[in-house]
Motif scaffolding. Structure first.
Motif, short mmCIF file in Angstrom:
data_model
loop_
_atom_site.label_atom_id
_atom_site.label_comp_id
_atom_site.label_asym_id
_atom_site.label_seq_id
_atom_site.Cartn_x
_atom_site.Cartn_y
_atom_site.Cartn_z
N CYS A 59 0.75 3.96 -3.03
CA CYS A 59 0.38 5.36 -2.81
C CYS A 59 1.49 6.31 -3.23
O CYS A 59 1.24 7.34 -3.85
CB CYS A 59 0.01 5.59 -1.35
SG CYS A 59 -1.56 4.87 -0.90
N GLY A 79 -2.31 11.75 -2.12
CA GLY A 79 -1.90 10.50 -1.51
C GLY A 79 -0.62 10.62 -0.71
O GLY A 79 -0.22 11.68 -0.28
N ALA A 80 0.04 9.48 -0.52
CA ALA A 80 1.20 9.41 0.36
C ALA A 80 2.41 10.09 -0.24
O ALA A 80 2.55 10.20 -1.44
CB ALA A 80 1.54 7.95 0.65
N MET A 124 -1.03 8.74 4.04
CA MET A 124 -1.63 7.41 3.82
C MET A 124 -3.02 7.37 4.44
O MET A 124 -3.26 7.93 5.50
CB MET A 124 -0.78 6.32 4.49
CG MET A 124 0.59 6.11 3.89
SD MET A 124 0.56 5.23 2.35
CE MET A 124 -0.17 3.68 2.80
N ASP A 175 -5.47 1.76 4.94
CA ASP A 175 -4.36 1.04 4.31
C ASP A 175 -3.30 0.61 5.31
O ASP A 175 -2.38 -0.13 4.96
CB ASP A 175 -3.70 1.90 3.22
CG ASP A 175 -4.61 2.12 2.03
OD1 ASP A 175 -5.48 1.26 1.78
OD2 ASP A 175 -4.45 3.14 1.33
N LEU A 176 -3.40 1.08 6.55
CA LEU A 176 -2.38 0.79 7.55
C LEU A 176 -2.89 -0.08 8.70
O LEU A 176 -2.16 -0.31 9.66
CB LEU A 176 -1.82 2.11 8.12
CG LEU A 176 -1.19 3.05 7.09
CD1 LEU A 176 -0.81 4.37 7.74
CD2 LEU A 176 0.01 2.41 6.43
N ASN A 230 0.83 -1.21 0.00
CA ASN A 230 0.00 0.00 0.00
C ASN A 230 0.86 1.26 0.00
O ASN A 230 0.54 2.25 -0.68
CB ASN A 230 -0.95 0.02 1.20
CG ASN A 230 -2.08 -0.97 1.06
OD1 ASN A 230 -2.43 -1.37 -0.04
ND2 ASN A 230 -2.65 -1.38 2.17
N ILE A 231 1.96 1.25 0.77
CA ILE A 231 2.87 2.39 0.80
C ILE A 231 3.45 2.61 -0.59
O ILE A 231 3.44 3.73 -1.12
CB ILE A 231 4.01 2.17 1.82
CG1 ILE A 231 3.46 2.20 3.25
CG2 ILE A 231 5.10 3.23 1.66
CD1 ILE A 231 4.45 1.73 4.30
#
Length: 192
Positions: free
Chosen positions: A17, A38-39, A104, A108-109, A13-14
């Motif tokens: 993003c 996003g991230a 994030m 997602d975390l 996910n990281i």
């Protein structure tokens, strides 16, 4: 449910993003518009912006399970304790530069039983098949209570009155039990 670990899922996910933010906007705009795109890695932030609980990337260490992790203790700007993603394992890392990962989505975390509950809630929503209700968010008040909010379909996310449902849970909570709690608190019957 997938066989991937929490760590594998969160790292994917990281990467997803950050890659999307690199593709969709010019480099100079990344920092200013992180919520929109996003991230991003906190390249422009000083180390003193890091707080306990932040997700960070270690700049120089290689081939370690602590390359990405959550800050549990700040000893100095170059010495911090990091919790490995997806476990309770902690390591003290010194003589290092830490980059915070910002922007994030919290969904997602999610890790452990929080992620398991989130998956069960999504299955319960699918099973209920209430056309006008859409999942909005999930927050964890404690180790055994989650607050799930729903919105009316086609509602602007900035102006809506959510249905709030508190779900009591543990490792054995079933989808059926989650549905019962949702129905008892107005899911499927509340007028928006």
């Amino acid at each position: 449910m997938s066989t991937e670990t929490d760590k594998e899922r969160i790292l994917a996910n990281i990467l997803d993003c950050i890659a999307r933010s690199c593709i969709t906007m010019p480099y100079a705009e990344r920092y200013k518009n992180s919520d929109k795109y996003g991230a991003y890695l906190g390249w422009f932030e000083s180390d003193d912006s890091i707080k306990i609980g932040d997700l960070v990337m270690c700049a120089t260490i290689r081939d370690t399970k602590y390359k990405f992790g959550y800050i549990t203790k700040i000893i100095s700007q170059t010495h911090m304790e990091i919790r490995e993603i997806g476990s309770n394992s902690i390591c003290s890392i010194s003589n290092e530069r830490f980059y915070p990962i910002r922007g994030m989505r919290k969904l997602d975390l999610l890790e452990g039983k929080e992620y398991t509950l989130f998956c069960k809630v999504m299955k319960a929503i699918h099973k209920a098949d209430e056309y006008m209700y859409r999942f909005n968010d999930i927050n964890f008040e404690s180790n055994d209570v989650a607050v799930v909010s729903f919105r009316k379909k086609w509602t602007d996310l900035t102006e809506f009155h959510p249905l709030i449902v508190k779900i009591n849970y543990d490792n054995k909570t079933s989808i059926k039990q989650i549905l019962e709690q949702m129905y008892q608190q107005g899911y499927g019957t509340k007028e928006f």
